[in-house]
Design a protein around this motif. Structure first.
Motif, short mmCIF file in Angstrom:
data_model
loop_
_atom_site.label_atom_id
_atom_site.label_comp_id
_atom_site.label_asym_id
_atom_site.label_seq_id
_atom_site.Cartn_x
_atom_site.Cartn_y
_atom_site.Cartn_z
N PHE A 173 52.49 -54.33 142.86
CA PHE A 173 51.03 -54.03 142.59
C PHE A 173 49.56 -54.33 143.29
O PHE A 173 50.24 -55.63 144.01
CB PHE A 173 51.02 -54.43 141.30
N CYS A 174 48.20 -53.24 143.46
CA CYS A 174 47.64 -53.98 144.13
C CYS A 174 46.20 -53.93 143.46
O CYS A 174 46.11 -54.09 142.31
CB CYS A 174 47.07 -52.84 144.99
N SER A 175 45.63 -55.13 143.41
CA SER A 175 44.59 -56.15 142.45
C SER A 175 43.44 -56.06 143.61
O SER A 175 43.11 -55.42 144.30
CB SER A 175 45.12 -57.55 141.24
N HIS A 176 42.16 -55.85 143.08
CA HIS A 176 40.74 -56.82 143.62
C HIS A 176 40.90 -57.60 144.13
O HIS A 176 41.76 -58.37 144.47
CB HIS A 176 40.23 -57.00 142.73
N GLY A 177 40.65 -57.56 145.75
CA GLY A 177 39.99 -58.42 146.37
C GLY A 177 39.31 -57.95 147.64
O GLY A 177 38.61 -57.19 148.26
N TYR A 178 38.80 -59.12 148.70
CA TYR A 178 37.34 -58.88 149.49
C TYR A 178 37.66 -58.66 150.56
O TYR A 178 37.01 -57.45 151.27
CB TYR A 178 36.74 -60.18 149.69
N HIS A 179 38.90 -59.16 151.45
CA HIS A 179 38.98 -57.99 152.68
C HIS A 179 40.25 -57.94 152.58
O HIS A 179 40.04 -56.68 152.80
CB HIS A 179 39.00 -59.84 153.92
N PHE A 180 41.49 -58.14 151.69
CA PHE A 180 42.73 -57.34 151.75
C PHE A 180 42.62 -57.54 149.59
O PHE A 180 42.14 -58.40 148.55
CB PHE A 180 43.64 -58.47 151.83
N LEU A 181 43.25 -56.12 149.54
CA LEU A 181 43.45 -56.32 147.96
C LEU A 181 44.97 -57.20 148.07
O LEU A 181 45.64 -56.78 148.95
CB LEU A 181 44.48 -54.08 147.81
#
Length: 389
Positions: free
Chosen positions: A179-187
């Motif tokens: 599962f991929c969620s929000h992130g700044y540099h990486f998901l």
């Protein structure tokens, strides 16, 4: 058994007692019991303890023990004195993402984005100042941390007297895929639980090592901040029969054999009183739409069904439902169920100074309270109160 670990054996008669029984007996004696009644005074020591901590009641719900409290002000040293030391402390603080530490805590994690949470966050200093170290002389600390606050988490370990031992990574999956969620540099597809340990030369905790690897593959969970239950299984396998306490717990965290602390615990917090169904059409009322709670019957209606009744608006509490989640009226307890703080709408009697009830108990108050008294609905804390505006 952990190499070189040592812990004094309890008498055989006590070995059969569960942590819940022990905590329930000691804490109810000190602070109250599961029905909220005052504890009986059976000696000077008990009288002194009762006088000091009557605001902290120990209750039972869903098989677990809990204290509903604001951890910024909870005296954890008292808890240690009343219960004895804890072998395991599990904590999932309401972090603010690095860069948003100076926000006011009203559900935001960032200072430059609209992403919001369904709970209040705390500043770095507020988290550091929680006296977690008072709970244990030796044992484990399991500390969930967001990626950007790992350096602060390590500061917490040091402040609370623990040494970094290892970490457990929760890999989030959805339908068999990562599962991929929000992130700044990486998901982001994972969350980290840092494991700390505290020992003294005279007192070391017995534990069973290598009960699991350092990965948990588990679905991404709702609501926000919910963590995988597999961690409890790992902890209980490592320290069977240990005294375990969880800080910042919610009702879904309540578990037999554990003591849970947080400000959203108890039956009144089981159902968030938002997106309620209309009494007439049975459709859910969207959160961005007003709902009408009839003063005389307590029925909740959508705007269309209220209009069909041809009633004046003064016959209902018009509730905005505009907030992202419930407000919390800190320092205000429901005078019927004793839940504190009151979450969501607070109903306050205009004739009785200080008589307040939660929305769940308004129906009881409407029937049993003086029928000549009028109530007002307070959706957000008033100026000068601490809460979500």
């Amino acid at each position: 058994i952990g190499s070189g670990s040592k812990r004094p054996k309890a008498p055989a008669a006590k070995e059969d007692a569960t942590m819940a029984e022990t905590a329930g007996r000691n804490l109810a004696r000190a602070g109250g019991n599961d029905d909220g009644a005052e504890c009986p005074a059976d000696g000077a020591t008990d009288d002194e303890v009762c006088a000091d901590i009557t605001e902290f009641k120990v209750h039972e719900h869903k098989g677990g023990l809990y204290i509903n409290c604001d951890l910024r002000y909870m005296d954890l040293q008292w808890l240690r004195d009343a219960h004895g030391r804890f072998d395991v402390v599990l904590i999932d603080p309401p972090w603010r993402i690095r860069g948003g530490e100076d926000n006011d805590g009203t559900h935001t994690m960032l200072s430059n984005a609209t992403y919001k949470l369904d709970y209040e966050t705390m500043s770095n200093e507020e988290i550091l100042d929680i006296d977690v170290g008072a709970l244990s002389d030796c044992g484990f600390l399991f500390l969930w941390v967001v990626n950007s606050q790992v350096p602060l988490a390590l500061q917490c370990l040091k402040r609370w007297g623990y040494k970094y031992m290892d970490k457990i990574t929760w890999v989030k999956v959805n339908n068999g895929k990562v599962f991929c969620s929000h992130g700044y540099h990486f998901l982001h597809s994972s969350e980290t639980c840092i494991v700390g340990m505290k020992n003294t030369s005279d007192n070391r905790l017995e534990y069973i090592p290598k009960v699991s690897n350092d990965l948990i593959f588990s679905p991404n969970l709702k609501p926000q901040s919910r963590k995988p239950p597999e961690l409890y299984d790992i902890i209980e396998a490592m320290v069977p029969g240990g005294a375990c306490v969880e800080l910042f717990a919610r009702n879904h965290n309540l578990r037999p054999g554990w003591l849970s602390l947080g400000n959203e615990l108890g039956p009144s917090h089981d159902a968030l009183l938002t997106n309620l169904p209309c009494f007439n059409c049975k459709k859910k009322i969207d959160r961005d739409q007003p709902r009408f709670k009839l003063r005389r019957t307590g029925e909740t209606l959508c705007e269309a069904c209220f209009g069909k009744r041809n009633l004046p608006r003064s016959d209902a509490f018009v509730l905005g439902q505009s907030g992202e989640s419930r407000a919390f009226h800190h320092y205000t307890a429901c005078d019927i169920c004793q839940i504190s703080p009151i979450g969501g709408v607070r109903f306050s009697c205009l004739s009785c100074d200080g008589f307040d009830v939660c929305e769940k108990c308004y129906e009881t108050a409407r029937k049993d309270h003086d029928s000549s008294h009028q109530f007002e609905a307070v959706e957000h804390p008033l100026a000068g109160e601490t809460g979500v505006a």
